[in-house]
Design a protein around this motif. Structure first.
Motif, PDB file in Angstrom:
ATOM      1  N   GLN A 255       0.818  -1.205   0.000  1.00  0.00           N
ATOM      2  CA  GLN A 255       0.000   0.000   0.000  1.00  0.00           C
ATOM      3  C   GLN A 255       0.855   1.260   0.000  1.00  0.00           C
ATOM      4  N   GLU A 256       2.010   1.224   0.648  1.00  0.00           N
ATOM      5  CA  GLU A 256       2.900   2.385   0.649  1.00  0.00           C
ATOM      6  C   GLU A 256       3.331   2.740  -0.768  1.00  0.00           C
ATOM      7  N   LEU A 257       3.607   1.711  -1.580  1.00  0.00           N
ATOM      8  CA  LEU A 257       4.010   1.941  -2.964  1.00  0.00           C
ATOM      9  C   LEU A 257       2.880   2.588  -3.754  1.00  0.00           C
ATOM     10  N   ARG A 258       1.639   2.154  -3.513  1.00  0.00           N
ATOM     11  CA  ARG A 258       0.495   2.778  -4.199  1.00  0.00           C
ATOM     12  C   ARG A 258       0.391   4.250  -3.840  1.00  0.00           C
ATOM     13  N   HIS A 259       0.629   4.590  -2.577  1.00  0.00           N
ATOM     14  CA  HIS A 259       0.574   5.997  -2.160  1.00  0.00           C
ATOM     15  C   HIS A 259       1.661   6.809  -2.857  1.00  0.00           C
ATOM     16  N   VAL A 260       2.844   6.238  -2.966  1.00  0.00           N
ATOM     17  CA  VAL A 260       3.938   6.929  -3.646  1.00  0.00           C
ATOM     18  C   VAL A 260       3.574   7.165  -5.106  1.00  0.00           C
ATOM     19  N   GLU A 261       2.990   6.158  -5.757  1.00  0.00           N
ATOM     20  CA  GLU A 261       2.587   6.304  -7.160  1.00  0.00           C
ATOM     21  C   GLU A 261       1.509   7.381  -7.300  1.00  0.00           C
ATOM     22  N   GLN A 262       0.577   7.435  -6.365  1.00  0.00           N
ATOM     23  CA  GLN A 262      -0.470   8.449  -6.415  1.00  0.00           C
ATOM     24  C   GLN A 262       0.122   9.841  -6.248  1.00  0.00           C
ATOM     25  N   LEU A 263       1.023   9.988  -5.307  1.00  0.00           N
ATOM     26  CA  LEU A 263       1.672  11.283  -5.104  1.00  0.00           C
ATOM     27  C   LEU A 263       2.479  11.683  -6.330  1.00  0.00           C
ATOM     28  N   ARG A 264       3.099  10.708  -6.962  1.00  0.00           N
ATOM     29  CA  ARG A 264       3.874  10.973  -8.174  1.00  0.00           C
ATOM     30  C   ARG A 264       2.963  11.496  -9.284  1.00  0.00           C
ATOM     31  N   SER A 265       1.772  10.930  -9.408  1.00  0.00           N
ATOM     32  CA  SER A 265       0.817  11.391 -10.424  1.00  0.00           C
ATOM     33  C   SER A 265       0.376  12.827 -10.134  1.00  0.00           C
ATOM     34  N   LEU A 266       0.121  13.141  -8.876  1.00  0.00           N
ATOM     35  CA  LEU A 266      -0.283  14.507  -8.519  1.00  0.00           C
ATOM     36  C   LEU A 266       0.865  15.492  -8.726  1.00  0.00           C
ATOM     37  N   ARG A 267       2.077  15.061  -8.432  1.00  0.00           N
ATOM     38  CA  ARG A 267       3.242  15.908  -8.686  1.00  0.00           C
ATOM     39  C   ARG A 267       3.369  16.198 -10.181  1.00  0.00           C
ATOM     40  N   ASP A 268       3.192  15.155 -10.994  1.00  0.00           N
ATOM     41  CA  ASP A 268       3.276  15.325 -12.446  1.00  0.00           C
ATOM     42  C   ASP A 268       2.180  16.258 -12.952  1.00  0.00           C
ATOM     43  N   LEU A 269       0.975  16.160 -12.375  1.00  0.00           N
ATOM     44  CA  LEU A 269      -0.106  17.062 -12.757  1.00  0.00           C
ATOM     45  C   LEU A 269       0.254  18.500 -12.408  1.00  0.00           C
ATOM     46  N   ALA A 270       0.779  18.723 -11.212  1.00  0.00           N
ATOM     47  CA  ALA A 270       1.158  20.075 -10.795  1.00  0.00           C
ATOM     48  C   ALA A 270       2.233  20.644 -11.719  1.00  0.00           C
ATOM     49  N   ALA A 271       3.200  19.823 -12.089  1.00  0.00           N
ATOM     50  CA  ALA A 271       4.258  20.278 -13.001  1.00  0.00           C
ATOM     51  C   ALA A 271       3.671  20.597 -14.373  1.00  0.00           C
ATOM     52  N   HIS A 272       2.744  19.772 -14.831  1.00  0.00           N
ATOM     53  CA  HIS A 272       2.093  20.002 -16.129  1.00  0.00           C
ATOM     54  C   HIS A 272       1.305  21.313 -16.117  1.00  0.00           C
ATOM     55  N   LEU A 273       0.561  21.523 -15.046  1.00  0.00           N
ATOM     56  CA  LEU A 273      -0.235  22.753 -14.945  1.00  0.00           C
ATOM     57  C   LEU A 273       0.669  23.975 -14.875  1.00  0.00           C
ATOM     58  N   GLY A 274       1.793  23.837 -14.204  1.00  0.00           N
ATOM     59  CA  GLY A 274       2.724  24.955 -14.095  1.00  0.00           C
ATOM     60  C   GLY A 274       3.353  25.348 -15.425  1.00  0.00           C
ATOM     61  N   THR A 275       3.460  24.404 -16.343  1.00  0.00           N
ATOM     62  CA  THR A 275       4.071  24.703 -17.642  1.00  0.00           C
ATOM     63  C   THR A 275       3.056  25.092 -18.705  1.00  0.00           C
ATOM     64  N   THR A 276       1.789  24.696 -18.533  1.00  0.00           N
ATOM     65  CA  THR A 276       0.802  24.974 -19.584  1.00  0.00           C
ATOM     66  C   THR A 276       0.037  26.275 -19.362  1.00  0.00           C
ATOM     67  N   ARG A 277      -0.264  26.607 -18.115  1.00  0.00           N
ATOM     68  CA  ARG A 277      -0.967  27.872 -17.844  1.00  0.00           C
ATOM     69  C   ARG A 277      -0.772  28.265 -16.384  1.00  0.00           C
TER      70      ARG A 277
END
Length: 173
Positions: free
Chosen positions: A6-28
């Motif tokens: 379950q810890e690995l799933r949480h890390v993967e989820q956080l990684r997806s949210l981090r990637d979304l934040a980075a994407h949003l920061g570069t697009t608008r």
């Protein structure tokens, strides 16, 4: 540090949210989660189609959580289509290698435990985790089936796998 389950799933989820934040920061220019739109999420998901299913799942859970805590007024992930379940992505052996392994695991010279594990993996697509959880109580001798945990029904055994299971049992006795 070892991350499992379950810890690995949480890390993967956080990684997806981090990637979304980075994407949003570069697009608008986005200053908070409340400004994220469904279109933003669609563009983010389109950037990596192979991860769409998992990322959509993570985004739905995150924005449902954020809406429940009134961090956002609307849930932009609600309208997202989950997409198809991802297919098997591991290495597939070519037919020649599969036949060579089958011959090895059906010969009487190979240790019985190796034969059982190999045939379960090759013929029944049993994972390491499924094989590790097997016990003698999972065998049904009358039906020649094996209850593999996580599967909805007992798995019928082919003659080669059943012979390997019996050989393994006789070695243990």
């Amino acid at each position: 540090m070892r991350i499992v389950g379950q810890e690995l799933r949480h890390v993967e989820q956080l990684r997806s949210l981090r990637d979304l934040a980075a994407h949003l920061g570069t697009t608008r220019e986005v200053t908070g989660w409340a400004e994220v739109t469904t279109g933003d999420l669609e563009r983010f998901l389109a950037a990596s189609p192979a991860a769409r299913h998992q990322r959509t799942y993570v985004l739905r859970r995150f924005f449902a959580w954020a809406k429940a805590r009134r961090l956002v007024l609307t849930d932009p992930a609600r309208a997202l289509a989950l997409g198809a379940q991802p297919a098997f992505t591991g290495t597939v052996l070519d037919l020649t290698a599969q036949r060579a392994l089958f011959r090895r695991w059906t010969s009487g010279t190979t240790p019985a435990q190796e034969r059982v594990i190999g045939l379960l993996a090759l013929l029944h697509a049993a994972t390491n985790a499924e094989i590790r959880t097997l016990t003698l109580t999972d065998l049904d001798h009358e039906q020649q089936t094996l209850t593999i945990h996580g599967r909805p029904f007992p798995t019928p055994m082919d003659p080669a796998t059943w012979a390997a299971i019996e050989a393994c049992r006789h070695e243990r006795a």
